[in-house]
Design an enzyme around this catalytic site. Structure first.
Site, PDB file in Angstrom:
ATOM      1  N   ASP A 190       0.864  -1.245   0.262  1.00  0.00           N
ATOM      2  CA  ASP A 190      -0.212  -0.013   0.175  1.00  0.00           C
ATOM      3  C   ASP A 190       0.712   1.202   0.047  1.00  0.00           C
ATOM      4  O   ASP A 190       1.544   1.480   0.873  1.00  0.00           O
ATOM      5  CB  ASP A 190      -1.028  -0.036   1.067  1.00  0.00           C
ATOM      6  CG  ASP A 190      -1.850   1.182   1.504  1.00  0.00           C
ATOM      7  OD1 ASP A 190      -2.447   1.402   0.333  1.00  0.00           O
ATOM      8  OD2 ASP A 190      -1.525   2.157   2.212  1.00  0.00           O
ATOM      9  N   GLU A 274      -1.278  -1.662  -5.826  1.00  0.00           N
ATOM     10  CA  GLU A 274      -2.821  -0.981  -6.404  1.00  0.00           C
ATOM     11  C   GLU A 274      -2.463  -0.023  -7.672  1.00  0.00           C
ATOM     12  O   GLU A 274      -1.605   0.625  -7.568  1.00  0.00           O
ATOM     13  CB  GLU A 274      -3.506  -0.315  -5.255  1.00  0.00           C
ATOM     14  CG  GLU A 274      -4.895   0.226  -5.350  1.00  0.00           C
ATOM     15  CD  GLU A 274      -5.346   0.944  -4.378  1.00  0.00           C
ATOM     16  OE1 GLU A 274      -6.703   1.303  -4.335  1.00  0.00           O
ATOM     17  OE2 GLU A 274      -4.852   1.029  -3.079  1.00  0.00           O
ATOM     18  N   CYS A 345     -13.197  -2.382  13.736  1.00  0.00           N
ATOM     19  CA  CYS A 345     -14.321  -3.137  13.183  1.00  0.00           C
ATOM     20  C   CYS A 345     -15.469  -3.223  13.653  1.00  0.00           C
ATOM     21  O   CYS A 345     -15.447  -3.691  15.003  1.00  0.00           O
ATOM     22  CB  CYS A 345     -13.967  -4.585  12.491  1.00  0.00           C
ATOM     23  SG  CYS A 345     -15.128  -5.294  11.662  1.00  0.00           S
ATOM     24  N   ASP A 355      -3.107   1.373   7.217  1.00  0.00           N
ATOM     25  CA  ASP A 355      -2.361   1.409   6.205  1.00  0.00           C
ATOM     26  C   ASP A 355      -2.033  -0.348   5.915  1.00  0.00           C
ATOM     27  O   ASP A 355      -2.108  -1.038   4.723  1.00  0.00           O
ATOM     28  CB  ASP A 355      -0.991   2.025   6.270  1.00  0.00           C
ATOM     29  CG  ASP A 355      -1.346   3.409   6.152  1.00  0.00           C
ATOM     30  OD1 ASP A 355      -2.099   3.856   5.454  1.00  0.00           O
ATOM     31  OD2 ASP A 355      -0.465   4.224   6.927  1.00  0.00           O
TER      32      ASP A 355
END
Length: 448
Positions: A190, A274, A345, A355
């Site tokens: 990332d 990505e 979460c 990250d």
């Protein structure tokens, strides 16, 4: 596969003049060919072919008085200039058809451009001498600083002069892919600005920020350039200083990209990244930081090194919600502002690093089997069993009050570490504690 190796050149005075002459002749032929094709397009005629342009603008032009100086340079340099124009037109038409990213039409070159280049093929009969010099036709033997040996015989060499006035020789060689020994780890990456790269195994690589660190010197050199009169020799000297300062930043960034990409490819069997919209991010208020990071160059290095060394390189779509999905349970928690770096979460209660969680999701989206343990800052709360909801003393009796310290035993508190001195009845705070010197020491017998 074809690889390019660049080495620094150190031409002397006459050789620099010959190179400048070659740069100028190649530029004139390129501009003449571009003008001929643009004139034919405006008049509705078909584009002149490369062979016709070569005969008209090189062979016939050498016989005229206006272009007789074209014979002072190698004919291969002029031919390759026409090939460069063909490549520029081909790339432009391919971009119109959607075969490659959008790019503009070929433009005329100027002697004030920041970069000049000429190319020699095998027909030019250039060679590397036994003494290690680069012998070029109608230029001479140029001194080369060899930093490594070439893996094979190069097919072409391109001589480049950059904005800082440095000369480079770029060789194209044909090599076979070298397969590294297989390893087990796979990694997702990332990319960011606070950290240049965060790996799915929890590793965080700090952003070096070479441009930000050099801003003070760049500002000073740029201010000095703006104060010089246009067209003066002092302005040219100041321009070279600015270009050299920028070149040092670019060289340091490129070296950092090479070292990091080589390490990642060597240590991992598969790499997932990505596909970032760098052009879109470069139009925001983060433009300077985005350009300073150099993500595109780093990903390009990862891709070609993976192909060279037999590793797997995967790009996932830029619209994957890698920052919104919990890597533990897979529940999409929704978008979050950039200032939130750690989140919990709502489904499983896992507290995740933003990250690292995104890097794990990048690897999972690419089909790589990675563990999500590194994404957790701390595990979620697990309710205790009914039989565990009481205090266990393991057969020890309860003690009322505060137990006394034994002789020489230390005790720590918020006020800082305390020291016990032999023969004293109280604990003297250390100098680092917040209450140092507040309590007087008392000797046995009541004396102070």
């Amino acid at each position: 596969m074809q690889l390019r190796y660049s080495f620094r050149l150190y031409p002397n005075g006459p050789q620099r003049s010959a190179l400048a002459r070659s740069f100028g002749c190649a530029r004139v032929v390129y501009n003449d060919a571009l003008r001929a094709r643009e004139t034919a397009r405006a008049e509705g005629e078909p584009f002149p072919r490369t062979g016709d342009l070569s005969k008209l603008l090189i062979t016939e032009a050498k016989k005229s008085e206006e272009r007789a100086w074209l014979g002072e340079v190698s004919a291969v340099v002029l031919q390759q200039s026409l090939r460069d124009l063909d490549t520029a037109y081909r790339n432009f038409f391919d971009s119109l058809k959607g075969k490659r990213p959008k790019m503009g039409a070929p433009r005329f070159k100027s002697k004030r451009d920041n970069r000049h280049a000429i190319r020699f093929t095998a027909n030019a009969r250039w060679k590397i001498t036994t003494g290690g010099d680069l012998s070029l036709p109608k230029i001479g033997n140029l001194r080369v600083r060899w930093s490594r040996t070439l893996p094979s015989v190069p097919s072409t060499v391109t001589v480049v002069k950059d904005a800082a006035g440095r000369y480079f020789a770029s060789f194209i060689v044909e090599t076979e892919p070298t397969t590294l020994p297989d390893v087990d780890p796979v990694v997702g990456i990332d990319l960011g600005l606070g950290h240049f790269a965060v790996l799915s195994d929890g590793t965080k690589i700090d952003a070096p920020r070479y441009l930000r660190r050099a801003e003070k010197k760049l500002k000073r050199e740029q201010r000095s350039l703006s104060r010089k009169a246009k067209g003066s020799n002092n302005r040219d000297k100041a321009r070279v200083k600015v270009a050299r300062a920028h070149a040092r930043v670019a060289d340091a960034r490129r070296e950092f990209h090479h070292q990091l990409s080589t390490k990642i490819i060597r240590d991992n069997q598969a790499v997932a990244v990505e596909d970032l919209a760098v052009k879109g991010l470069a139009r925001t208020r983060l433009a300077k930081s985005v350009h300073d990071a150099g993500w595109s160059a780093f990903l390009a290095m990862l891709e070609y090194k993976a192909a060279r060394y037999g590793r797997t390189f995967v790009r996932i779509g830029r619209f994957e919600p890698t920052s919104q999905v919990c890597s533990q349970c897979g529940v999409k928690d929704g978008p979050k502002p950039l200032h939130i770096r750690v989140w919990e979460c709502g489904a499983c209660g896992a507290v995740l690093d933003r990250d690292i969680n995104a890097a794990v999701n990048v690897a999972k989206a690419a089909g790589l089997a990675v563990t999500a343990c590194g994404a957790q800052v701390r595990p979620g709360h697990v309710p205790a069993q009914r039989g565990e909801t009481r205090t266990h003393r393991d057969g020890q009796t309860a003690v009322v009050g505060i137990p006394a310290l034994k002789h020489g035993e230390r005790k720590s508190s918020r006020m800082g570490p305390r020291r016990v001195f032999p023969g004293w009845m109280c604990v003297q705070p250390s100098r680092s504690g917040g209450d140092a010197g507040r309590f007087p020491a008392v000797r046995p017998g009541g004396g102070s």
